[in-house]
Design a protein around this motif. Structure first.
Motif, PDB file in Angstrom:
ATOM      1  N   ILE A   1     -24.255   9.832   3.997  1.00  0.00           N
ATOM      2  CA  ILE A   1     -25.310  10.737   4.450  1.00  0.00           C
ATOM      3  C   ILE A   1     -25.912  10.229   5.753  1.00  0.00           C
ATOM      4  N   SER A   2     -26.253   8.943   5.771  1.00  0.00           N
ATOM      5  CA  SER A   2     -26.861   8.376   6.981  1.00  0.00           C
ATOM      6  C   SER A   2     -25.907   8.466   8.166  1.00  0.00           C
ATOM      7  N   THR A   3     -24.624   8.296   7.914  1.00  0.00           N
ATOM      8  CA  THR A   3     -23.652   8.372   9.007  1.00  0.00           C
ATOM      9  C   THR A   3     -23.462   9.801   9.477  1.00  0.00           C
ATOM     10  N   SER A   4     -23.673  10.780   8.593  1.00  0.00           N
ATOM     11  CA  SER A   4     -23.602  12.180   9.050  1.00  0.00           C
ATOM     12  C   SER A   4     -24.711  12.450  10.066  1.00  0.00           C
ATOM     13  N   ALA A   5     -25.877  11.840   9.861  1.00  0.00           N
ATOM     14  CA  ALA A   5     -26.965  11.974  10.840  1.00  0.00           C
ATOM     15  C   ALA A   5     -26.580  11.314  12.154  1.00  0.00           C
ATOM     16  N   LEU A   6     -25.895  10.173  12.064  1.00  0.00           N
ATOM     17  CA  LEU A   6     -25.444   9.491  13.279  1.00  0.00           C
ATOM     18  C   LEU A   6     -24.369  10.302  13.993  1.00  0.00           C
ATOM     19  N   LEU A   7     -23.503  10.973  13.236  1.00  0.00           N
ATOM     20  CA  LEU A   7     -22.479  11.813  13.844  1.00  0.00           C
ATOM     21  C   LEU A   7     -23.128  12.900  14.696  1.00  0.00           C
ATOM     22  N   VAL A   8     -24.173  13.545  14.162  1.00  0.00           N
ATOM     23  CA  VAL A   8     -24.899  14.545  14.947  1.00  0.00           C
ATOM     24  C   VAL A   8     -25.543  13.893  16.172  1.00  0.00           C
ATOM     25  N   ALA A   9     -26.227  12.768  15.942  1.00  0.00           N
ATOM     26  CA  ALA A   9     -26.918  12.084  17.046  1.00  0.00           C
ATOM     27  C   ALA A   9     -25.948  11.705  18.157  1.00  0.00           C
ATOM     28  N   SER A  10     -24.749  11.249  17.771  1.00  0.00           N
ATOM     29  CA  SER A  10     -23.769  10.812  18.773  1.00  0.00           C
ATOM     30  C   SER A  10     -23.198  11.974  19.565  1.00  0.00           C
ATOM     31  N   ARG A  11     -23.181  13.167  18.981  1.00  0.00           N
ATOM     32  CA  ARG A  11     -22.731  14.340  19.723  1.00  0.00           C
ATOM     33  C   ARG A  11     -23.811  14.824  20.691  1.00  0.00           C
TER      34      ARG A  11
ATOM     35  N   PRO B   1     -15.097   9.749   0.111  1.00  0.00           N
ATOM     36  CA  PRO B   1     -13.919   9.828   0.981  1.00  0.00           C
ATOM     37  C   PRO B   1     -14.211  10.278   2.409  1.00  0.00           C
ATOM     38  N   GLY B   2     -15.231  11.111   2.594  1.00  0.00           N
ATOM     39  CA  GLY B   2     -15.540  11.563   3.939  1.00  0.00           C
ATOM     40  C   GLY B   2     -16.078  10.462   4.837  1.00  0.00           C
ATOM     41  N   HIS B   3     -16.599   9.402   4.250  1.00  0.00           N
ATOM     42  CA  HIS B   3     -17.201   8.358   5.080  1.00  0.00           C
ATOM     43  C   HIS B   3     -16.148   7.634   5.916  1.00  0.00           C
ATOM     44  N   ARG B   4     -14.983   7.423   5.352  1.00  0.00           N
ATOM     45  CA  ARG B   4     -13.908   6.780   6.130  1.00  0.00           C
ATOM     46  C   ARG B   4     -13.564   7.620   7.345  1.00  0.00           C
ATOM     47  N   LYS B   5     -13.520   8.942   7.174  1.00  0.00           N
ATOM     48  CA  LYS B   5     -13.231   9.826   8.306  1.00  0.00           C
ATOM     49  C   LYS B   5     -14.333   9.738   9.360  1.00  0.00           C
ATOM     50  N   MET B   6     -15.583   9.667   8.909  1.00  0.00           N
ATOM     51  CA  MET B   6     -16.691   9.533   9.858  1.00  0.00           C
ATOM     52  C   MET B   6     -16.567   8.245  10.663  1.00  0.00           C
ATOM     53  N   LEU B   7     -16.272   7.154   9.976  1.00  0.00           N
ATOM     54  CA  LEU B   7     -16.157   5.871  10.673  1.00  0.00           C
ATOM     55  C   LEU B   7     -15.019   5.906  11.689  1.00  0.00           C
ATOM     56  N   GLU B   8     -13.929   6.562  11.341  1.00  0.00           N
ATOM     57  CA  GLU B   8     -12.815   6.690  12.287  1.00  0.00           C
ATOM     58  C   GLU B   8     -13.243   7.507  13.503  1.00  0.00           C
ATOM     59  N   LEU B   9     -13.959   8.604  13.276  1.00  0.00           N
ATOM     60  CA  LEU B   9     -14.439   9.430  14.396  1.00  0.00           C
ATOM     61  C   LEU B   9     -15.344   8.629  15.328  1.00  0.00           C
ATOM     62  N   LEU B  10     -16.182   7.791  14.725  1.00  0.00           N
ATOM     63  CA  LEU B  10     -17.184   7.043  15.490  1.00  0.00           C
ATOM     64  C   LEU B  10     -16.676   5.676  15.929  1.00  0.00           C
TER      65      LEU B  10
END
Length: 348
Positions: free
Chosen positions: A264-274, A292-301
């Motif tokens: 959840i916290s990384t989803s906020a960072l994904l928005v912030a980074s965009r 499982p989605g967190h690994r994808k987020m970390l790869e994106l970031l």
């Protein structure tokens, strides 16, 4: 649809990279033998623009908010658990309380949008924008004005803890239904099919996960908004996610270390980074969640997690557990002898 509040976030300077790396390499150890701790020490030195960084008043901010999508049965827990868990945080009985006490970290709970009244408490910051979001299956979760207010409020809270002397920040969260919001944020901003972004959340069995996927697929079809980060956050996010986004942006502007938690916290960072890509320069990723989605987020970031412990609790727990490693990185940089000071011969 755009964010009106602006932030000034500087990319990290490379000026100290060489002297920091020289200092790291000349500690009494084989070259590179402290692995990720060496890269962590280098990043912290860059953030603080010093060869002798410090960690001051580490603080955990747990943002809480309810989600209208919870009424669709996307979580095994009823919505009132959000308020009940906030009371547990204030009583000191949750996992995040235990781990924060272990590391002598200050902890505050922020009512971003809990559906219910909460008592006065010295650790509770009442910043409620609304009593939860709307059901994004049927309408946008927030209005643009609510999302803007939440981001600004999160930024203001981060600025306040910085003024109180904090230079390393953990943002945790609590909100029944918020893995659904995070899954759609990942799907929209990462261009993944939503079914590849959804996990069990708070413990859904396989039939529940299948239902959750179907609901989120329908929500995406109902809105069709593309990948504008502010619009994605407004349409599918949570008030707590929006506040964390604002807290991250302000923390980066203040040159704080951001120790990032889970899905959840990384989803906020994904928005912030965009919105402001340079925010990532200030981030250390505490752990990789079991979601499982967190690994994808970390790869994106391009985030390198310090820990992989199969955790999926949220609240900021994974990041706080990882704090000990951040402290170790700073301590070895400041306290470990060099070859010269210890009179130890270097490798030939």
């Amino acid at each position: 649809m755009t964010l009106k509040r602006t932030f000034h976030i500087e990319s990290l300077s490379a000026e100290l990279v060489e002297p920091l790396q020289h200092k790291i390499n000349n500690k009494t150890k084989p070259l590179g033998s402290l692995g990720v701790l060496e890269r962590t020490a280098l990043r912290i030195g860059q953030i603080q623009e010093t060869l002798t960084p410090t960690l001051s008043r580490p603080t955990v901010l747990v943002f809480a908010g309810d989600h209208g999508i919870a009424t669709e049965g996307v979580s095994p827990y009823p919505q009132e658990v959000t308020r009940q868990m906030v009371l547990n945080f204030l009583a000191g009985g949750a996992a995040i309380n235990v781990f924060a006490r272990q590391h002598d970290m200050e902890l505050f709970v922020i009512d971003a949008g809990v559906n219910g009244d909460l008592p006065e408490h010295p650790q509770l910051l009442k910043r409620k924008v609304a009593p939860g979001t709307k059901n994004f299956l049927r309408e946008p979760a927030m209005t643009p004005e609510q999302c803007e207010q939440a981001i600004s409020t999160g930024a203001d809270v981060a600025r306040q803890v910085r003024q109180n002397g904090c230079n390393i920040l953990v943002c945790g969260e609590m909100g029944i239904g918020n893995t659904s919001a995070a899954s759609i944020i990942l799907s929209q901003l990462g261009d993944f099919p939503v079914e590849n972004c959804v996990g069990p959340g708070a413990g859904l069995a396989n039939p529940g996960v299948k239902k959750k996927i179907e609901i989120l697929q329908a929500a995406i079809r109902n809105h069709r908004i593309g990948d504008n980060p502010f619009q994605v956050l407004t349409t599918f996010g949570g008030l707590e996610i929006a506040m964390i986004c604002g807290a991250y942006l302000q923390a980066a502007q203040e040159r704080m270390i951001i120790l990032v938690d889970g899905f959840i916290s990384t989803s906020a960072l994904l928005v912030a980074s965009r919105l402001y890509p340079a925010v990532l320069d200030y981030c250390i990723f505490g752990h990789q969640s079991e979601e499982p989605g967190h690994r994808k987020m970390l790869e994106l970031l391009r985030g390198e997690p310090l820990l992989r412990l199969n955790m999926r609790l949220g609240e900021g727990t994974g990041a706080v557990v990882a704090y000990a490693l951040v402290e170790s990185a700073v301590r070895f940089l400041n306290e470990m002898a060099s070859f010269e000071s210890a009179g130890v011969s270097t490798a030939s």
